[in-house]
Design a protein around this motif. Structure first.
Motif, PDB file in Angstrom:
ATOM      1  N   GLU A 110     -31.083  -0.335  13.694  1.00 14.53           N
ATOM      2  CA  GLU A 110     -31.478   1.064  13.890  1.00 14.53           C
ATOM      3  C   GLU A 110     -30.943   1.939  12.763  1.00 14.53           C
ATOM      4  O   GLU A 110     -31.649   2.812  12.245  1.00 14.53           O
ATOM      5  N   ARG A 111     -29.688   1.696  12.373  1.00 11.08           N
ATOM      6  CA  ARG A 111     -29.103   2.477  11.279  1.00 11.08           C
ATOM      7  C   ARG A 111     -29.811   2.182   9.962  1.00 11.08           C
ATOM      8  O   ARG A 111     -30.092   3.094   9.181  1.00 11.08           O
ATOM      9  N   GLU A 112     -30.127   0.923   9.738  1.00  8.77           N
ATOM     10  CA  GLU A 112     -30.806   0.544   8.496  1.00  8.77           C
ATOM     11  C   GLU A 112     -32.191   1.165   8.417  1.00  8.77           C
ATOM     12  O   GLU A 112     -32.624   1.619   7.357  1.00  8.77           O
ATOM     13  N   THR A 123     -26.346  -1.840  11.878  1.00  2.00           N
ATOM     14  CA  THR A 123     -27.312  -2.158  12.922  1.00  2.00           C
ATOM     15  C   THR A 123     -28.727  -1.965  12.380  1.00  2.00           C
ATOM     16  O   THR A 123     -28.943  -1.183  11.441  1.00  2.00           O
ATOM     17  N   LYS A 134     -20.386  -3.049   9.689  1.00  2.00           N
ATOM     18  CA  LYS A 134     -21.557  -3.587  10.366  1.00  2.00           C
ATOM     19  C   LYS A 134     -22.704  -2.585  10.313  1.00  2.00           C
ATOM     20  O   LYS A 134     -22.525  -1.401  10.579  1.00  2.00           O
TER      21      LYS A 134
END
Length: 276
Positions: free
Chosen positions: A151-153, A149, A147
């Motif tokens: 924010e991570r992307e 998120t 998964k």
């Protein structure tokens, strides 16, 4: 050497199925970089002084002068080999490793950059389905289950690929935005078969065009310290080395845009910049 028609190159975002190909391209591109960086660190005066001190201590324990001289050097090389590989692939990133999965594009339609050579020739590059390696299907299933998120992307940055007829010829890494109006290029790599064909210049200039349109006013590029070729490449594209000119703006930027550092704080990259 293969003749490349630059107006047929599609510059698109990396997807999850491209990750293994990009990693192989990075590995090919940084061959010898790790050894040159280690040699650069070993030949620094302070490092030589530390090695001499350890050799003097070992000389009291080991009767062989050659062993006393070689053991500290060997241990330091092993230490650098263990600690350095994580960063030699994508030098200049503010993170200890590059998040390939997080930076991969998730959309159905390819996100592309404008190929500047297409405007000259009037041709439209043809997009084909990327070639897949044997065994890549199982790896893609494992990666797609992870998964991601928003924010991570957003924090992962972008990887743009130079694609011609489904074959990845080169890539350019752009880190996530940390300061408004400022972008950072961490790595530019082209396949050994397509070097000196203008592909690297195309990748950089196309990315500059996009960043200019999105409001960026300055681009930084981090080049491996011993890479004279990379240094000449960016200077030819109009980049200046940060710190060469003594002015107040440079002194402020040096504090904000620092080169990546390795053992004993020695710089592993040189920082170049260009105002868009």
């Amino acid at each position: 050497m293969v003749k490349l028609e630059l107006d047929q190159v599609v510059i698109r975002r990396m997807k999850e199925e491209d990750i293994e190909v990009v990693k192989a391209l990075i590995k090919e591109g940084c061959e010898g970089t790790e050894n040159r960086l280690i040699l650069h660190i070993l030949t620094r005066p302070f490092c030589l002084f530390i090695l001499a001190v350890f050799s003097s201590v070992l000389r009291c324990l080991v009767h062989s002068f050659v062993l006393a001289l070689a053991i500290p050097v060997f241990l330091l090389i092993v230490f650098l080999k263990i600690t350095m590989p994580r960063s030699t692939g994508v030098l200049g990133s503010s993170k200890p490793y590059w998040d390939y999965v997080g930076s991969s594009y998730k959309g159905k339609q390819d996100e592309t950059l404008q190929n500047l050579y297409c405007r000259i020739s009037g041709k439209t590059p043809v997009t084909k389905k990327p070639r897949r390696r044997i065994g890549a299907k199982d790896r893609d299933k494992d990666m797609s289950a992870e998964k991601i998120t928003p924010e991570r992307e957003q924090a992962a940055g972008h990887v743009w690929l130079g694609d011609c007829e489904g074959e990845v010829l080169g890539c350019i890494f752009r880190e996530s935005e940390t300061r408004p109006g400022v972008r950072r290029i961490c790595r530019v790599v082209t396949s050994c078969w397509y070097r000196r064909e203008g592909l690297g210049r195309l990748l950089v200039q196309s990315l500059e065009q996009r960043e200019r349109e999105t409001g960026a006013h300055r681009v930084y590029a981090h080049v491996p310290y011993p890479s004279k070729l990379g240094e000449a490449f960016f200077k030819k594209l109009g980049y200046l080395q940060l710190g060469e000119e003594n002015n107040e703006e440079d002194s402020d930027e040096i504090n904000l845009e620092t080169p990546e550092r390795g053992f004993l704080g020695y710089p592993l990259t040189k920082v170049f910049y260009k105002d868009l």
